[in-house]
Design a protein around this motif. Structure first.
Motif, mmCIF file in Angstrom:
data_model
loop_
_atom_site.group_PDB
_atom_site.id
_atom_site.type_symbol
_atom_site.label_atom_id
_atom_site.label_comp_id
_atom_site.label_asym_id
_atom_site.label_seq_id
_atom_site.Cartn_x
_atom_site.Cartn_y
_atom_site.Cartn_z
ATOM 1 N N ALA A 108 -18.688 -37.071 20.968
ATOM 2 C CA ALA A 108 -17.743 -37.440 19.914
ATOM 3 C C ALA A 108 -16.509 -38.146 20.473
ATOM 4 N N GLY A 109 -16.462 -38.336 21.795
ATOM 5 C CA GLY A 109 -15.329 -39.008 22.413
ATOM 6 C C GLY A 109 -14.185 -38.082 22.759
ATOM 7 N N LEU A 110 -14.471 -36.795 22.853
ATOM 8 C CA LEU A 110 -13.441 -35.802 23.152
ATOM 9 C C LEU A 110 -13.445 -35.456 24.636
ATOM 10 N N THR A 111 -12.263 -35.355 25.215
ATOM 11 C CA THR A 111 -12.084 -34.965 26.608
ATOM 12 C C THR A 111 -11.567 -33.536 26.670
ATOM 13 N N THR A 112 -12.147 -32.737 27.550
ATOM 14 C CA THR A 112 -11.712 -31.351 27.700
ATOM 15 C C THR A 112 -10.501 -31.283 28.632
ATOM 16 N N LEU A 113 -9.397 -30.786 28.121
ATOM 17 C CA LEU A 113 -8.175 -30.608 28.900
ATOM 18 C C LEU A 113 -8.127 -29.244 29.564
ATOM 19 N N ASP A 114 -8.760 -28.262 28.941
ATOM 20 C CA ASP A 114 -8.806 -26.896 29.466
ATOM 21 C C ASP A 114 -9.959 -26.190 28.769
ATOM 22 N N SER A 115 -10.509 -25.171 29.408
ATOM 23 C CA SER A 115 -11.611 -24.437 28.793
ATOM 24 C C SER A 115 -11.756 -23.092 29.471
ATOM 25 N N ALA A 170 -18.432 -32.392 15.142
ATOM 26 C CA ALA A 170 -17.657 -32.746 16.331
ATOM 27 C C ALA A 170 -16.887 -34.051 16.106
ATOM 28 N N ALA A 171 -17.525 -35.006 15.440
ATOM 29 C CA ALA A 171 -16.857 -36.274 15.155
ATOM 30 C C ALA A 171 -15.659 -36.082 14.240
ATOM 31 N N VAL A 227 -8.716 -36.839 22.304
ATOM 32 C CA VAL A 227 -9.585 -38.014 22.197
ATOM 33 C C VAL A 227 -9.367 -38.906 23.416
ATOM 34 N N GLY A 228 -10.463 -39.368 23.996
ATOM 35 C CA GLY A 228 -10.356 -40.307 25.106
ATOM 36 C C GLY A 228 -10.678 -39.709 26.445
#
Length: 239
Positions: free
Chosen positions: A203-210, A138-139, A238-239
């Protein structure tokens, strides 16, 4: 960290024993069923002028398609044998291919330094990674994205195990392509329902859509219908 020798040898053995024939690996679906529709979900959020990196590219079927949608496509895989398949299938050099251990943070950072911020395509890698290696996978996605890249990640859900059990209930047991996966010690659908989104967040990831989908395979259930494995997909930044 690096992946274990057992895991590395399992993938090397699988790809070394796989022919160059399209669809020989059970997950080697036509891009019209995989990278095609997945690109339609990613592209509204992504800058197609950035490169795209196909993580766990295998024999490069999806990478070659991604090269038609993005300015540059790079496929990476743990297995040297897989990269050999990918290069043989791409004599015109539509895409680029390289061996990469996603858990090797230095190597991942070096790739990012070489190509800059990139989009990422990752189909069904976390769920079959060793549990202790999944945070590093993930990182790696976050490292490659940087500030400008966007990722499409699709991972099998535990419901896939029920489909795989059903697939093995024919009179001869699991179909040939699925049996090869098991024979090489690979473990599909090994991550829990909440583990994947938690790993991505950590891991610092933001979900924009899923959403929910299936990942079509190149084998059939005992009744002759195609094996479609339940999965979740995420578009990430990221963020």
């Amino acid at each position: 960290m690096d992946v274990s020798q057992r895991y590395s040898e399992a993938w090397e053995g699988f790809w070394a024993a796989t022919s160059d024939a399209p669809g020989e690996a059970i997950w080697d679906a036509d891009p019209s069923l995989s990278a095609g529709p997945h690109s339609e979900l990613l592209l509204p959020y992504a800058d197609a002028a950035l490169p795209v990196v196909d993580l766990g590219c295998g024999n490069g079927t999806q990478t070659r398609y991604l090269a038609t949608r993005f300015a540059r496509a790079i496929g990476v895989d743990l297995s040297h044998a897989a990269i050999g398949h990918a290069r043989r299938a791409d004599p015109e050099g539509v895409a680029e291919f390289a061996q990469l251990d996603l858990t090797d943070g230095d190597a991942v950072r070096a790739l990012h330094e070489r190509i800059g911020d990139a989009n990422v395509y990752m189909r069904a890698v976390i769920h079959q990674s060793e549990a202790e290696a999944r945070p590093a996978v993930a990182a790696a996605v976050a490292t490659l994205l940087g500030a400008r890249g966007r990722a499409f990640v699709a991972e099998l859900t535990p419901a896939s195990k029920d489909v795989l059990r059903q697939a093995g209930q024919g009179p001869d047991g699991p179909p040939k392509k699925l049996r090869r996966v098991y024979d090489h010690g690979l473990k599909p659908a090994d991550a829990s329902e909440e583990e994947v989104p938690e790993l991505l967040r950590a891991a610092g990831l933001t979900t924009l859509d899923s959403g929910h989908t299936v990942l079509p395979q190149t084998e059939q259930l005992p009744d002759g219908t195609r094996i479609d494995l339940p999965a979740r997909w995420f578009v990430l930044a990221v963020g």
